[in-house]
Design a protein around this motif. Sequence first.
Motif, PDB file in Angstrom:
ATOM      1  N   GLY A 155      43.759  51.625  46.532  1.00 57.61           N
ATOM      2  CA  GLY A 155      44.055  50.330  46.080  1.00 57.61           C
ATOM      3  C   GLY A 155      44.765  49.474  47.056  1.00 57.61           C
ATOM      4  N   GLY A 156      45.240  48.296  46.596  1.00 55.45           N
ATOM      5  CA  GLY A 156      45.847  47.344  47.650  1.00 55.45           C
ATOM      6  C   GLY A 156      47.372  47.463  47.409  1.00 55.45           C
ATOM      7  N   THR A 157      47.906  46.241  47.834  1.00 54.54           N
ATOM      8  CA  THR A 157      49.459  45.927  48.089  1.00 54.54           C
ATOM      9  C   THR A 157      49.735  44.864  47.375  1.00 54.54           C
ATOM     10  N   ALA A 158      50.952  44.959  46.448  1.00 57.14           N
ATOM     11  CA  ALA A 158      51.532  43.707  45.871  1.00 57.14           C
ATOM     12  C   ALA A 158      52.975  44.038  45.444  1.00 57.14           C
ATOM     13  N   ILE A 159      53.565  44.012  46.500  1.00 58.44           N
ATOM     14  CA  ILE A 159      55.042  44.384  46.375  1.00 58.44           C
ATOM     15  C   ILE A 159      55.808  43.661  45.338  1.00 58.44           C
ATOM     16  N   GLY A 160      55.686  42.505  45.029  1.00 59.69           N
ATOM     17  CA  GLY A 160      56.335  41.998  44.062  1.00 59.69           C
ATOM     18  C   GLY A 160      56.484  42.575  42.712  1.00 59.69           C
ATOM     19  N   THR A 161      55.168  43.128  42.274  1.00 56.40           N
ATOM     20  CA  THR A 161      55.303  43.963  41.063  1.00 56.40           C
ATOM     21  C   THR A 161      56.098  45.323  41.248  1.00 56.40           C
ATOM     22  N   TRP A 162      56.022  45.775  42.313  1.00 53.25           N
ATOM     23  CA  TRP A 162      56.854  46.933  42.493  1.00 53.25           C
ATOM     24  C   TRP A 162      58.499  46.804  42.172  1.00 53.25           C
ATOM     25  N   LEU A 163      58.793  45.704  42.947  1.00 54.37           N
ATOM     26  CA  LEU A 163      60.257  45.107  42.551  1.00 54.37           C
ATOM     27  C   LEU A 163      60.585  44.894  41.519  1.00 54.37           C
ATOM     28  N   ARG A 164      59.646  44.128  40.676  1.00 52.40           N
ATOM     29  CA  ARG A 164      59.969  43.769  39.080  1.00 52.40           C
ATOM     30  C   ARG A 164      60.133  44.847  38.298  1.00 52.40           C
ATOM     31  N   LEU A 165      59.296  45.863  38.555  1.00 47.92           N
ATOM     32  CA  LEU A 165      59.357  47.277  37.906  1.00 47.92           C
ATOM     33  C   LEU A 165      60.711  47.953  38.022  1.00 47.92           C
ATOM     34  N   ALA A 166      60.867  48.095  39.354  1.00 47.38           N
ATOM     35  CA  ALA A 166      62.270  48.721  39.865  1.00 47.38           C
ATOM     36  C   ALA A 166      63.546  47.881  39.172  1.00 47.38           C
ATOM     37  N   ASP A 167      63.289  46.642  39.064  1.00 48.43           N
ATOM     38  CA  ASP A 167      64.390  45.818  38.408  1.00 48.43           C
ATOM     39  C   ASP A 167      64.594  46.220  36.936  1.00 48.43           C
ATOM     40  N   LEU A 196      55.905  37.197  45.615  1.00 49.74           N
ATOM     41  CA  LEU A 196      57.030  38.103  46.129  1.00 49.74           C
ATOM     42  C   LEU A 196      58.304  37.347  46.268  1.00 49.74           C
ATOM     43  N   ARG A 197      58.204  35.920  46.580  1.00 53.64           N
ATOM     44  CA  ARG A 197      59.114  35.188  46.847  1.00 53.64           C
ATOM     45  C   ARG A 197      59.938  35.073  45.350  1.00 53.64           C
ATOM     46  N   ALA A 198      59.022  34.819  44.430  1.00 56.79           N
ATOM     47  CA  ALA A 198      59.951  34.769  42.884  1.00 56.79           C
ATOM     48  C   ALA A 198      60.347  35.983  42.482  1.00 56.79           C
ATOM     49  N   ALA A 199      59.784  37.223  42.916  1.00 57.27           N
ATOM     50  CA  ALA A 199      60.070  38.574  42.729  1.00 57.27           C
ATOM     51  C   ALA A 199      61.679  38.687  43.318  1.00 57.27           C
ATOM     52  N   LEU A 200      61.663  38.332  44.456  1.00 62.97           N
ATOM     53  CA  LEU A 200      63.141  38.378  45.277  1.00 62.97           C
ATOM     54  C   LEU A 200      63.983  37.524  44.810  1.00 62.97           C
ATOM     55  N   LYS A 201      63.588  36.271  44.336  1.00 65.11           N
ATOM     56  CA  LYS A 201      64.678  35.479  43.522  1.00 65.11           C
ATOM     57  C   LYS A 201      65.297  36.035  42.406  1.00 65.11           C
ATOM     58  N   ALA A 202      64.320  36.673  41.607  1.00 67.00           N
ATOM     59  CA  ALA A 202      64.634  37.320  40.313  1.00 67.00           C
ATOM     60  C   ALA A 202      65.374  38.445  40.315  1.00 67.00           C
ATOM     61  N   CYS A 203      65.132  39.457  41.645  1.00 70.05           N
ATOM     62  CA  CYS A 203      65.910  40.455  41.750  1.00 70.05           C
ATOM     63  C   CYS A 203      67.297  40.503  42.497  1.00 70.05           C
ATOM     64  N   ALA A 204      67.530  39.351  43.392  1.00 69.58           N
ATOM     65  CA  ALA A 204      68.593  39.095  44.174  1.00 69.58           C
ATOM     66  C   ALA A 204      69.779  39.174  43.215  1.00 69.58           C
ATOM     67  N   GLU A 222      57.845  40.304  56.395  1.00 68.73           N
ATOM     68  CA  GLU A 222      58.135  40.634  54.931  1.00 68.73           C
ATOM     69  C   GLU A 222      59.045  41.580  54.644  1.00 68.73           C
ATOM     70  N   VAL A 223      58.888  42.786  55.495  1.00 70.23           N
ATOM     71  CA  VAL A 223      59.715  44.113  55.303  1.00 70.23           C
ATOM     72  C   VAL A 223      61.183  43.315  55.472  1.00 70.23           C
ATOM     73  N   THR A 224      61.641  42.757  56.465  1.00 70.01           N
ATOM     74  CA  THR A 224      62.932  42.195  57.036  1.00 70.01           C
ATOM     75  C   THR A 224      63.440  41.276  55.698  1.00 70.01           C
ATOM     76  N   GLY A 225      62.396  40.637  55.294  1.00 72.14           N
ATOM     77  CA  GLY A 225      62.891  39.304  54.372  1.00 72.14           C
ATOM     78  C   GLY A 225      63.219  40.207  52.950  1.00 72.14           C
ATOM     79  N   ILE A 226      62.541  41.197  52.520  1.00 66.54           N
ATOM     80  CA  ILE A 226      62.880  42.032  51.529  1.00 66.54           C
ATOM     81  C   ILE A 226      64.310  42.460  51.633  1.00 66.54           C
ATOM     82  N   ALA A 227      64.544  43.107  52.561  1.00 62.73           N
ATOM     83  CA  ALA A 227      65.965  43.714  53.012  1.00 62.73           C
ATOM     84  C   ALA A 227      67.004  42.475  52.768  1.00 62.73           C
ATOM     85  N   SER A 228      66.716  41.444  53.289  1.00 59.55           N
ATOM     86  CA  SER A 228      67.486  40.539  53.571  1.00 59.55           C
ATOM     87  C   SER A 228      68.002  39.853  52.266  1.00 59.55           C
TER      88      SER A 228
END
Length: 465
Positions: A155-167, A196-204, A222-228
């Motif tokens: 499959g592919g990569t959609a990191i925003g969905t991973w973060l929303r489930l983790a949240d 992804l930006r929307a997911a990060l904003k929602a999880c911050a 992308e990776v450093t932006g997630i951590a930041s």
Amino acid sequence: MADFAKSTVPRFSVEVYQNEYLPEGGREVNAIVTVTSTGGGTTGGMPIPAIPAPAPALDEGGGPARDQGGPAPRAAVVIMVDCSGSMDYPPAKMRNARDATAAAIDAIRDGVAFAVVAGTHKVEEVFPGGGRLATADPATRARAKDALRRLSADGGTAIGTWLRLADRLLASADVPIRHGILLTDGRNEHEEPGELRAALKACAGRFTCDARGVGTDWEVKEVTGIASALLGTADIVADPSDLAALTADFTRMMDAAMGKEVADVGLRVWTPLGAEVAFVKQVAPTVEDLTDRRAEAGARAGDYPTGSWGDESRDYHLCVRVPTAEVGQEMLAARVSLVLPQHDGGLPATLTQGLVRAVWTEDMVASTAMNPQVAHYTGQTELAQVIQQGLDARKAGDMDGATAKLGRAVQLASTSGNEGTAKLLAKVVDVVDAATGTVRLKAKVAEADEMTLETRSTKTVRVKK
């Protein structure tokens, strides 16, 4: 007044380093604020408001997890493992990711709520499933590791969905420490960048997250932006076949997460009438600009998020603009406090505070002297900036610009004693004279070396005492 539990958090202290003297007409006050927390757990800490016990976690079969005894767990963690098709090239990458994740699971403390998810262009709960968290004990850890062995790459990569489930999973645990660990080997190509930006904003502010890139096919920003965005750490494991490095890094991440004792600590800055905050930056152990994350906290005060704390120390650079004053006058330029939200809805508790002063003088020697801590971290912040600018210029084909910026980086790393960054720079440039920043760009640079330098460019060293 809130009830206090027997549980404790680290004891916080604040030290302020500055040159308080300004020349006549001077307006800018700079200070390094060192925040230290010690004595977490059950000794030496400060009492905090009682936290309601979390809802019972469930085991894999849907029943209540085995009672651990002792205090209710105060932490929850979700591990997100990239299972996209690229994780199968080479095949050892997926196998090693599973083994490293298993090592991280072994490091989860008994009683901590946890889950494992597999991320592709969609997201799947690997363990325990059903939108739940399991409570860590030998049995649940064993079942989680067994579930890991069944993971395959597709499959592919959609990191925003991973973060929303983790949240969503982390929100189900009524605990103060919520943490994510994310492993990826590729670019976020199967969702729009805005998702992804929307997911990060929602999880911050809801959980912290450490992010790791494996191999060299992922996007550093992308990776450093997630951590930041989520106040975590970012790093690279350049060789996906290096199981020892991947396992050690995952274990360190989990150990660090297990060492956190308190979350949502705010750095509150109050300024008097006529003064304003120019910027607030974390400058150690990494550079992180917090200025735009200010949340208003009453008249002339604002809170800046610092995330979760265990036994550790961090440095912050505060710059305040004050009204002009006559020679001989002095004023309180800012009051810096560490505040902790109350779970009963009351006013935040003040853990400790420090004062930043301004004194106007006609003594030019006093007013032009730069505090050593301020000077050091001003250089460390510039170091991170010129590395990024130099690498961007190199990618754009501007070799003269890249040489100038990376030469300045070599000079700054040398004068500040940042040996780690100096070694990484030496893999990208040939150093002719570190003291003057004279360098030559290497004709060939390994992609892993360039990505490592970019990923770790914000790591700083502290002032030598």
